[in-house]
Enzyme design. Structure first.
Site, PDB file in Angstrom:
ATOM      1  N   ASP A  63       0.863  -1.189   0.000  1.00  0.00           N
ATOM      2  CA  ASP A  63       0.000   0.000   0.000  1.00  0.00           C
ATOM      3  C   ASP A  63       0.892   1.230   0.000  1.00  0.00           C
ATOM      4  OD1 ASP A  63      -2.447  -1.370   0.083  1.00  0.00           O
ATOM      5  OD2 ASP A  63      -2.412  -1.507   2.257  1.00  0.00           O
TER       6      ASP A  63
ATOM      7  N   ASP B 282      -6.864  -1.583  -4.585  1.00  0.00           N
ATOM      8  CA  ASP B 282      -7.929  -1.271  -3.625  1.00  0.00           C
ATOM      9  C   ASP B 282      -8.917  -0.279  -4.231  1.00  0.00           C
ATOM     10  OD1 ASP B 282      -6.551  -2.849  -1.755  1.00  0.00           O
ATOM     11  OD2 ASP B 282      -5.580  -1.111  -0.835  1.00  0.00           O
TER      12      ASP B 282
END
Length: 161
Positions: A116, A132
């Site tokens: 991330d 995501d």
């Protein structure tokens, strides 16, 4: 006609997955020394490893996520390429969800975590990535479309009575 639609969808999936993987590679190689502002006081890029799902919930359940993601993506791909989608909204939204699923599946299978790197600063929120975003956007469009169709079908049912 269907062949053209299938090719377009496959290309879209490959492009989204490739963009996701490229941005994660850049995050891994360029963000190891700390966060980099993108839009001051709004969004920054910061490398993070997520072993769970959203907000790191259920950390350590790697293989459960791998199996679940494989099943969801397989069902989505089967639905897309078996000509069951009633229109392009369904086709596009399911394809985008599958793309995000594949992007995060690659990370989870290879590394045991998802990379991330997008961190909003204007709100207390999880660090996330392109995959995501694809899952969230695709699922949101799919839900809105399902709701619209539900109300449309309900209205048409009243007209027939």
């Amino acid at each position: 006609m269907h062949k053209k639609k299938h090719i377009s969808c496959a290309v879209m999936i490959v492009l989204i997955v490739a963009f996701d993987q490229l941005t994660k590679y850049l995050a891994k190689t360029c963000l190891q020394n700390g966060a980099v502002p993108f839009i001051k006081n709004f969004v920054q890029f910061r490398y993070a490893e997520n072993t769970g799902m959203a907000f790191s919930m259920f950390s350590g359940a790697r293989w459960i996520f791998v199996v679940l993601t494989v099943v969801i993506c397989a069902v989505g791909l089967w639905y897309l390429f078996s000509d069951r989608c009633p229109d392009l909204w369904y086709y596009w939204s399911i394809g985008v969800v599958v793309s995000g699923g594949i992007g995060n599946l690659i990370d989870r299978a290879l590394y045991g975590y998802v990379v991330d790197f997008i961190e909003p600063l204007f709100v207390d929120f999880a660090v996330f990535n392109i995959a995501d975003s694809a899952v969230t956007l695709g699922a949101s469009v799919l839900i809105v479309r399902l709701i619209i169709d539900l109300f449309r079908d309900g209205k048409n049912g009243k007209d027939k009575a």
